[in-house]
Every structure is written in structure tokens, then in C-alpha cells.
Scaffold this active site. Sequence first.
Site, PDB file in Angstrom:
ATOM      1  N   HIS A  34     -11.243 -22.533 -89.930  1.00 56.09           N
ATOM      2  CA  HIS A  34     -12.613 -22.210 -89.479  1.00 56.09           C
ATOM      3  C   HIS A  34     -13.010 -23.720 -88.608  1.00 56.09           C
ATOM      4  O   HIS A  34     -12.152 -24.755 -88.826  1.00 56.09           O
ATOM      5  CB  HIS A  34     -12.902 -22.236 -90.249  1.00 56.09           C
ATOM      6  CG  HIS A  34     -13.450 -22.442 -91.475  1.00 56.09           C
ATOM      7  ND1 HIS A  34     -13.879 -24.362 -91.500  1.00 56.09           N
ATOM      8  CD2 HIS A  34     -13.533 -22.460 -92.874  1.00 56.09           C
ATOM      9  CE1 HIS A  34     -14.016 -24.963 -92.881  1.00 56.09           C
ATOM     10  NE2 HIS A  34     -13.349 -23.897 -93.677  1.00 56.09           N
ATOM     11  N   GLU A  35     -14.054 -24.036 -88.125  1.00 55.91           N
ATOM     12  CA  GLU A  35     -14.500 -25.092 -87.060  1.00 55.91           C
ATOM     13  C   GLU A  35     -13.760 -25.729 -88.090  1.00 55.91           C
ATOM     14  O   GLU A  35     -14.229 -26.965 -87.572  1.00 55.91           O
ATOM     15  CB  GLU A  35     -16.065 -25.050 -86.779  1.00 55.91           C
ATOM     16  CG  GLU A  35     -15.812 -24.342 -85.622  1.00 55.91           C
ATOM     17  CD  GLU A  35     -15.223 -25.041 -84.655  1.00 55.91           C
ATOM     18  OE1 GLU A  35     -14.733 -26.156 -84.023  1.00 55.91           O
ATOM     19  OE2 GLU A  35     -13.395 -24.758 -83.365  1.00 55.91           O
ATOM     20  N   HIS A  37     -12.114 -27.018 -90.682  1.00 54.40           N
ATOM     21  CA  HIS A  37     -10.211 -27.504 -90.353  1.00 54.40           C
ATOM     22  C   HIS A  37     -10.549 -27.864 -89.280  1.00 54.40           C
ATOM     23  O   HIS A  37      -9.282 -29.114 -89.092  1.00 54.40           O
ATOM     24  CB  HIS A  37      -9.520 -26.352 -91.391  1.00 54.40           C
ATOM     25  CG  HIS A  37      -9.696 -26.141 -91.586  1.00 54.40           C
ATOM     26  ND1 HIS A  37     -10.397 -24.633 -92.201  1.00 54.40           N
ATOM     27  CD2 HIS A  37      -9.937 -25.972 -93.125  1.00 54.40           C
ATOM     28  CE1 HIS A  37     -10.403 -24.110 -93.443  1.00 54.40           C
ATOM     29  NE2 HIS A  37      -9.588 -25.164 -94.201  1.00 54.40           N
ATOM     30  N   GLN A 153     -13.626 -34.165-104.377  1.00 51.73           N
ATOM     31  CA  GLN A 153     -12.666 -34.112-103.798  1.00 51.73           C
ATOM     32  C   GLN A 153     -12.524 -35.124-103.176  1.00 51.73           C
ATOM     33  O   GLN A 153     -10.474 -35.842-103.469  1.00 51.73           O
ATOM     34  CB  GLN A 153     -11.685 -32.744-103.095  1.00 51.73           C
ATOM     35  CG  GLN A 153     -10.938 -32.703-102.534  1.00 51.73           C
ATOM     36  CD  GLN A 153     -10.644 -31.661-101.386  1.00 51.73           C
ATOM     37  OE1 GLN A 153      -9.962 -30.674-102.608  1.00 51.73           O
ATOM     38  NE2 GLN A 153     -10.476 -32.329-100.524  1.00 51.73           N
ATOM     39  N   VAL A 176     -18.970 -29.403 -91.479  1.00 54.06           N
ATOM     40  CA  VAL A 176     -19.590 -28.765 -90.113  1.00 54.06           C
ATOM     41  C   VAL A 176     -20.393 -26.636 -90.712  1.00 54.06           C
ATOM     42  O   VAL A 176     -19.890 -26.711 -91.665  1.00 54.06           O
ATOM     43  CB  VAL A 176     -18.130 -27.873 -89.738  1.00 54.06           C
ATOM     44  CG1 VAL A 176     -18.668 -26.659 -88.010  1.00 54.06           C
ATOM     45  CG2 VAL A 176     -17.170 -29.086 -88.659  1.00 54.06           C
TER      46      VAL A 176
END
Length: 283
Positions: A34-35, A37, A153, A176
Site C-alpha cells: 500500500h502507499e 510501503h 519495531q 501514511v
Amino acid sequence: MITIEGITQMRGVSRKAREEGKLIALVPTMGFFHEGHLSLIRKARKVGDLVVVSSFVNPSQFGPGEDYGAYPREPERDRTLAEENGTDVLFSPSIEEMYPQGYSTWVEVEGLTEVLCGRSRPGHFRGVTTVVTKLFHIVQPHYAIFGQKDYQQAQVIKRMVDDLNFDLRILVEPTVREPDGLAMSSRNLYLTPAERKDTVILYPSLLRAQELVQEGERDAGRISDMIRKMIADVERAEIDYVSIVDGENLRPISQLKGKVLIALAVKIGKARLIDNILLSVDE
Ligand code: AMP
């Protein structure tokens, strides 16, 4: 763009790039782009000469009963999106390649992994740090790019990189969001249309918290109560945690000061959604 499945071949490409003096930028992912990534891939394109995107749904970071089997996969679409956004190498190894028979080595970061998502997902970060270590050894990147959406993370990986002397830099890019504020996530796919509507409370609850801080509130308990109340208004939302912690060591704080992370994890239907904001708070 080339697609590589074998570790030996991936190593060969990285070795050649390094010999040619190229900077390698790695974006580790579990695919289903998706955006969020794609923004990381575009960042990698800016800092690196060779952009490697790994796509591997890592079984060892899913607990028993979690969504490993259901995790969405769409390799063809991913290939197109990766290429369009500047990827040179899409590295998508098989499970057998990454965890062959007899595999028995694990990388574990203490402390930072025992709070927030680490509490409700025991073993999750051990799976993440192990697979990321393997990817770092295989790809030999100069840069590795992660998203702020998974802030814990990123902190855990930075700790590991420092502690184990990996010779690379971790970059963290902003979250995002969908137009209504929902943080993009592959897991949003699990939401029914009604559940999707319920998610619209999550980001505004964080923004409201930010407003309270701007108005002078410094008491963590009062701020997290406010967030919990806003989320509790949504019948289908089940709060895993709402936590206000030190932005570096992720320990709970009672008074807001300095770098502060406000983070939440909420289950809506089958989806466990996480989100956070990072604040810089003066006294
Ligand atoms: P995943 O495929 O979900 O494991 O995520 C791969 C990388 O993308 C991780 O570094 C995530 O933090 C990052 N990422 C996931 N969602 C977003 C988002 N909405 N915005 C920015 N980065 C994201």
C-alpha cells in the site's frame, strides 16, 4: 527490476553493487503493498543506488492463533507497484530458503520488546529481529527503511543494530494514512464496511490527545483516559492498550516531558490495528 528468490543470488547482486561502490537501501516488508510501503521504497530510491525490497511473510513473527494463514498476498500486483516506485531488486525468498530444516537460531532484544505490542504478542519481536538480522546479512544494506506506524519495531531494530554492531543506518519514515486518517495497513483488508467506519475514531483520538498537550495538559493518566473514552464509544472496538511512554526507552511515564510516544492497539473485528503519534513536549 529483477525478482530474486535465492539467498545466494541475492548475495551475489549485493556483493557486486558494493564492489562498484554503490549504496544499497533495503526496505523489508511482508508484501501486499500500500502507499505506506511505497513511501518507504521512494525514500530508498532517494538514498540508495541499489534499491532492494524484500517481501516475505515471516511465519516466526506470528503467534499461534494469529493471522499467518490469512495474511493477504498479491505477488503480481506487488511486482508492478515495486517496479513503478523505483525498486531494482524484489527479494522474495521461500520459507524453506529462510528457515531450512534444522533452523534453530534466534535474535532477541530484551526490555523494549516487553512492553506495548510485546505484551500481547509474545515472541513477535523475536521473529522480527531474527528475520531482519537474516535480511541484513543477506542484502548487506547501507540503509534500511522502516515505517513509524510500527514505532516499537523501529526502536527494537535500532537497539539491535547498535548492540550487534551492524554497519548500517536505520531510517524511519512517517505513517501514511487514508484520507480519513486511518493508518494504512495490509490488515485493514480484514475490516467489514461497518468496522471500517468504526476505525475513524482512532487517529482523531490521538490528535485530540495532541491538542490536550498543546493546551498544557501534562498528566499521562488524564490523556490516556480521554483516548480510552473516545474509543469506548465505538461498540465494536476492543482496546488492547493505550499507552503513553518515553519515546526512546518506551517505559511508561506519568508526566509528559521531552520525546513522548502515545500509542494504541485496538481490535476491531478480525483486525488488530495499531497507531501512534510522537510528540516533543516542553516543560
Ligand atoms: P509490513 O509489510 O506491514 O511488515 O510493513 C513493512 C514496512 O512498512 C514496515 O517498516 C512498516 O512500518 C511500514 N509501514 C506499514 N504501514 C505503514 C504506513 N501506513 N505508513 C508508513 N509505513 C508503513
